[in-house]
Design an enzyme around this catalytic site. Structure first.
Site, PDB file in Angstrom:
ATOM      1  CB  VAL A 105     -55.001  27.740   0.015  1.00 55.41           C
ATOM      2  CG1 VAL A 105     -54.469  28.083  -1.372  1.00 55.41           C
ATOM      3  CG2 VAL A 105     -54.773  26.250   0.285  1.00 55.41           C
ATOM      4  CB  ALA A 157     -53.546  24.832   3.636  1.00 56.99           C
ATOM      5  NE  ARG A 179     -59.650  17.718  -1.691  1.00 54.79           N
ATOM      6  CZ  ARG A 179     -58.904  16.683  -1.992  1.00 54.79           C
ATOM      7  NH1 ARG A 179     -57.782  16.460  -1.346  1.00 54.79           N
ATOM      8  NH2 ARG A 179     -59.271  15.848  -2.947  1.00 54.79           N
ATOM      9  CB  CYS A 180     -57.738  24.278   4.588  1.00 54.37           C
ATOM     10  SG  CYS A 180     -58.150  25.554   5.798  1.00 54.37           S
ATOM     11  CB  SER A 181     -60.136  27.597   0.051  1.00 53.20           C
ATOM     12  OG  SER A 181     -61.341  27.700   0.765  1.00 53.20           O
TER      13      SER A 181
END
Length: 297
Positions: free
Chosen positions: A88, A79, A83-85
């Protein structure tokens, strides 16, 4: 502003799901002790949610060669590449719940070397999968202290590709952070035009959201005109049309440059990235020699 998605009103999610969706969400709650926003949005399509949930359960909770905490850490690595916070943050919590070492969450440099060795293939799978060769697989399977078994590697690669895809779903549906997630864990993709990533519910209500919608409408109009012109022009090849579309996309402010790293990238993502500038790059540019592709049928 309320609900699991920025794009779908909460009332619509509650009404459209129906009894079948409620049954699926109840099963999700019983299995995991919670219903995350991804499951709530997928509840609009109960059959899809059913398949997705079975897949998630098999990957993360059923018997397999990888310990549970390592599965969640691999999900975090995948993830983070996109950059899929949202994902994450979600799997950082899951990682701790199944007994993962909190020190690993300080960054990839704190994880065991065996997991760090996945970084290269994770990077390629996320952005340029056609560059993967059998040598990448051989390097991971090579006998040694930090080597992977074939069964472990297969499960790891499935987890990586699964979460690369799921990140696209999260962005495409505007999935918002859970209430118990940190406010900074916004699921919005980094913007190349500002020094801060939108994190609040009312972001799209501001001038930036309005500008973005106007840019999108202009871009859609351009694409429509291109398609209409194609019908009028005889002899225009698909390759030529693809080139025109790419030109329109490049000229639009909505398309960020692939080699610009957003300075606002959250620290909870940056610490899991090595070589963060590495991103997607067309492998079939006109007039250039395309690299050989690794085909696995």
């Amino acid at each position: 502003a309320r609900g699991p998605s920025t794009f779908i009103p909460l009332g619509e999610i509650q009404q459209e799901g129906g009894e079948s969706s409620l049954h699926q969400l109840l099963g999700a709650f019983v299995s995991a002790g919670r219903v995350d926003h991804v499951a709530m949005v997928m509840g609009l399509h109960p059959q899809y949610l059913s398949s997705f949930w079975k897949t998630q359960y098999l990957l993360l909770r059923m018997d397999g060669p990888l310990p549970y905490h390592k599965r969640h850490y691999i999900a975090i690595m995948a993830a983070a590449r996109h950059r899929c916070s949202y994902l994450v943050g979600l799997h950082m919590g899951e990682f701790l719940q199944v007994g993962g070492n909190p020190a690993w969450l300080q960054g990839l440099h704190c994880a065991p070397q065996k997991l760090r060795n996945l970084n290269e293939i994770n990077k390629l799978l996320a952005h340029r999968p056609w560059l993967i060769t059998k040598e990448h697989i051989e390097a991971l399977l090579k006998p040694g202290e930090d080597s992977w078994s074939l069964a472990e590697l297969v499960q790891a690669l499935v987890l990586l590709t699964h979460y690369h895809s799921l990140a696209s779903f999260v962005f495409g549906c505007g999935i918002k952070p859970e209430e118990d997630q940190d406010v900074e864990n916004s699921c919005w993709a980094p913007s190349p035009h500002s020094d801060s990533s939108p994190a609040s519910d009312d972001t799209m209500g501001g001038s930036e959201g309005t500008d973005a919608m106007q840019e999108l409408e202009v871009l859609m109009e351009r694409m429509k005109l291109l398609q209409e012109n194609q019908l009028e022009e005889e002899g225009v090849t698909q390759e030529e049309m693809a080139t025109r579309f790419e030109l329109e996309k490049t000229e639009s402010l909505l398309v960020p440059s692939s080699d610009i790293l957003d300075p606002s990238l959250q620290s909870n993502i940056r610490c899991f990235l090595e070589d963060p500038e590495f991103g997607y790059k067309d492998f079939t540019r006109r007039g250039e020699q395309a690299p050989p592709t690794f085909r696995a049928q």
